[in-house]
Motif scaffolding. Sequence first.
Motif, mmCIF file in Angstrom:
data_model
loop_
_atom_site.group_PDB
_atom_site.id
_atom_site.type_symbol
_atom_site.label_atom_id
_atom_site.label_comp_id
_atom_site.label_asym_id
_atom_site.label_seq_id
_atom_site.Cartn_x
_atom_site.Cartn_y
_atom_site.Cartn_z
ATOM 1 N N SER A 184 -48.107 111.401 29.869
ATOM 2 C CA SER A 184 -48.721 110.537 30.903
ATOM 3 C C SER A 184 -47.390 109.909 31.945
ATOM 4 O O SER A 184 -47.797 110.008 33.054
ATOM 5 C CB SER A 184 -49.168 109.019 30.379
ATOM 6 O OG SER A 184 -49.361 108.082 30.981
ATOM 7 N N VAL A 185 -46.366 109.868 31.442
ATOM 8 C CA VAL A 185 -45.348 109.542 32.083
ATOM 9 C C VAL A 185 -44.945 110.614 33.293
ATOM 10 O O VAL A 185 -44.806 110.541 34.614
ATOM 11 C CB VAL A 185 -44.057 109.050 31.606
ATOM 12 C CG1 VAL A 185 -42.809 109.264 32.328
ATOM 13 C CG2 VAL A 185 -44.106 107.645 30.912
ATOM 14 N N HIS A 186 -45.037 111.988 32.911
ATOM 15 C CA HIS A 186 -44.680 112.974 33.544
ATOM 16 C C HIS A 186 -45.867 113.346 34.640
ATOM 17 O O HIS A 186 -45.633 113.646 35.935
ATOM 18 C CB HIS A 186 -44.427 114.533 32.887
ATOM 19 C CG HIS A 186 -43.343 114.430 32.250
ATOM 20 N ND1 HIS A 186 -43.090 114.848 30.986
ATOM 21 C CD2 HIS A 186 -42.076 113.654 32.256
ATOM 22 C CE1 HIS A 186 -41.846 114.799 30.416
ATOM 23 N NE2 HIS A 186 -41.285 113.996 31.461
ATOM 24 N N LYS A 187 -47.226 113.054 34.273
ATOM 25 C CA LYS A 187 -48.313 113.162 35.045
ATOM 26 C C LYS A 187 -48.258 112.345 36.273
ATOM 27 O O LYS A 187 -48.355 112.549 37.552
ATOM 28 C CB LYS A 187 -49.497 112.916 34.300
ATOM 29 C CG LYS A 187 -50.761 113.216 35.153
ATOM 30 C CD LYS A 187 -52.286 113.032 34.131
ATOM 31 C CE LYS A 187 -53.465 113.173 35.046
ATOM 32 N NZ LYS A 187 -54.629 113.052 34.322
ATOM 33 N N LYS A 188 -47.572 111.091 35.807
ATOM 34 C CA LYS A 188 -47.666 109.863 37.124
ATOM 35 C C LYS A 188 -46.430 110.180 37.826
ATOM 36 O O LYS A 188 -46.461 109.913 38.957
ATOM 37 C CB LYS A 188 -47.230 108.587 36.246
ATOM 38 C CG LYS A 188 -46.982 107.376 37.148
ATOM 39 C CD LYS A 188 -46.976 106.121 36.543
ATOM 40 C CE LYS A 188 -46.690 104.850 37.043
ATOM 41 N NZ LYS A 188 -46.471 103.683 36.550
ATOM 42 N N LYS A 239 -47.811 112.983 40.338
ATOM 43 C CA LYS A 239 -48.846 112.413 41.211
ATOM 44 C C LYS A 239 -48.048 111.513 42.285
ATOM 45 O O LYS A 239 -48.196 111.751 43.437
ATOM 46 C CB LYS A 239 -49.730 111.340 40.346
ATOM 47 C CG LYS A 239 -50.774 110.786 41.489
ATOM 48 C CD LYS A 239 -51.694 110.095 40.351
ATOM 49 C CE LYS A 239 -52.894 109.490 41.164
ATOM 50 N NZ LYS A 239 -53.939 108.690 40.143
ATOM 51 N N GLN A 240 -47.049 110.509 42.013
ATOM 52 C CA GLN A 240 -46.388 109.759 42.608
ATOM 53 C C GLN A 240 -45.476 110.524 43.649
ATOM 54 O O GLN A 240 -45.336 110.353 45.164
ATOM 55 C CB GLN A 240 -45.164 108.815 42.217
ATOM 56 C CG GLN A 240 -46.036 107.863 41.417
ATOM 57 C CD GLN A 240 -45.145 106.761 40.529
ATOM 58 O OE1 GLN A 240 -44.233 107.479 39.856
ATOM 59 N NE2 GLN A 240 -45.353 105.696 40.489
ATOM 60 N N LYS A 277 -47.768 112.292 46.237
ATOM 61 C CA LYS A 277 -48.295 111.367 47.109
ATOM 62 C C LYS A 277 -47.041 110.935 48.280
ATOM 63 O O LYS A 277 -47.479 110.747 49.380
ATOM 64 C CB LYS A 277 -48.489 110.123 46.360
ATOM 65 C CG LYS A 277 -49.176 108.946 47.115
ATOM 66 C CD LYS A 277 -49.716 107.748 46.390
ATOM 67 C CE LYS A 277 -50.585 106.701 47.012
ATOM 68 N NZ LYS A 277 -50.849 105.613 46.261
ATOM 69 N N VAL A 326 -39.282 106.981 31.248
ATOM 70 C CA VAL A 326 -39.546 107.013 32.653
ATOM 71 C C VAL A 326 -38.500 107.838 33.751
ATOM 72 O O VAL A 326 -38.748 108.114 34.780
ATOM 73 C CB VAL A 326 -39.947 105.849 33.165
ATOM 74 C CG1 VAL A 326 -38.578 104.700 33.269
ATOM 75 C CG2 VAL A 326 -40.783 105.710 34.534
ATOM 76 N N LYS A 328 -37.061 112.819 33.967
ATOM 77 C CA LYS A 328 -37.766 113.682 34.916
ATOM 78 C C LYS A 328 -37.129 115.041 34.747
ATOM 79 O O LYS A 328 -37.962 116.069 35.036
ATOM 80 C CB LYS A 328 -37.901 113.194 36.321
ATOM 81 C CG LYS A 328 -36.411 113.403 37.034
ATOM 82 C CD LYS A 328 -36.495 113.016 38.466
ATOM 83 C CE LYS A 328 -34.985 113.314 39.221
ATOM 84 N NZ LYS A 328 -34.443 114.719 39.128
ATOM 85 N N ASN A 375 -37.950 104.473 40.470
ATOM 86 C CA ASN A 375 -38.369 104.107 38.775
ATOM 87 C C ASN A 375 -37.154 103.540 38.264
ATOM 88 O O ASN A 375 -37.058 102.739 37.220
ATOM 89 C CB ASN A 375 -38.627 105.520 37.970
ATOM 90 C CG ASN A 375 -40.088 105.906 38.183
ATOM 91 O OD1 ASN A 375 -41.063 105.021 38.684
ATOM 92 N ND2 ASN A 375 -40.452 107.411 38.064
#
Length: 225
Positions: A75-79, A82-83, A86, A152, A155, A212
């Motif tokens: 979930s953290v890596h996907k977010k 995505k960020q 973006k 978080v 990365k 982050n």
Amino acid sequence: MELSNEQLLQIDNYIFSCGIKYCDVRTEIVDHFANILEEKLAKNPTLNFKQEIKNIHRNFSDKGFNKLLKEKTKSVHKKFYKQSFKHLITFFKLPKIIITGVLSYGLFLIMNFINDKENFFFWTYTFLLFLIVRIFYQSFKTKKQQKERFLVLNKTNNFLQLFNVIFISFNFLTNLRSDESFLNPIHNNIQLSVFILLLLFYWSGENIFYQNKKMVKEQYPNVSI
């Protein structure tokens, strides 16, 4: 019945001993355990606290915390990606499109100034390699300085993996090109565009990472990051 700081620390230490090294993940699990324990202690104040922690752990899931950590990591890596993507898009909108334009035009002038285009793209390849080394160094430095680890902020592995795949593809593209291809302005401009996209993607990833990091510092002001 509200738990004391000593009891919360006891839960935290237990979860840490179970292999959850990330402070932010432990905090979520501690909150979950604390809510259950507060309810149980309200009904039975003489409850064996240590044993009940183990009981909750056994009832947590068949695989303990491993499944939760795996899902949380995903979930953290996907977010993060995505960020990052973006943020990458913002380089093609005002006002950041000006940065993209200046960077593109500057590299375009340098490319056209250098007669040996193969040599030019070799140096772009070298620069990308430098960025990969920097990611490794940043990860090593961060782990050495951090007293607590945060998922978080972890990365490096996935970001490096993705960036490395793109980097290898860029290198493969360079090696695949013939001498005639390096004389073709269209081919050169396409590869230059790919290089610029890579730079902007790296820039975006770094930006999200530091956002982050700032967020973690605000949430955990007493922890060295």
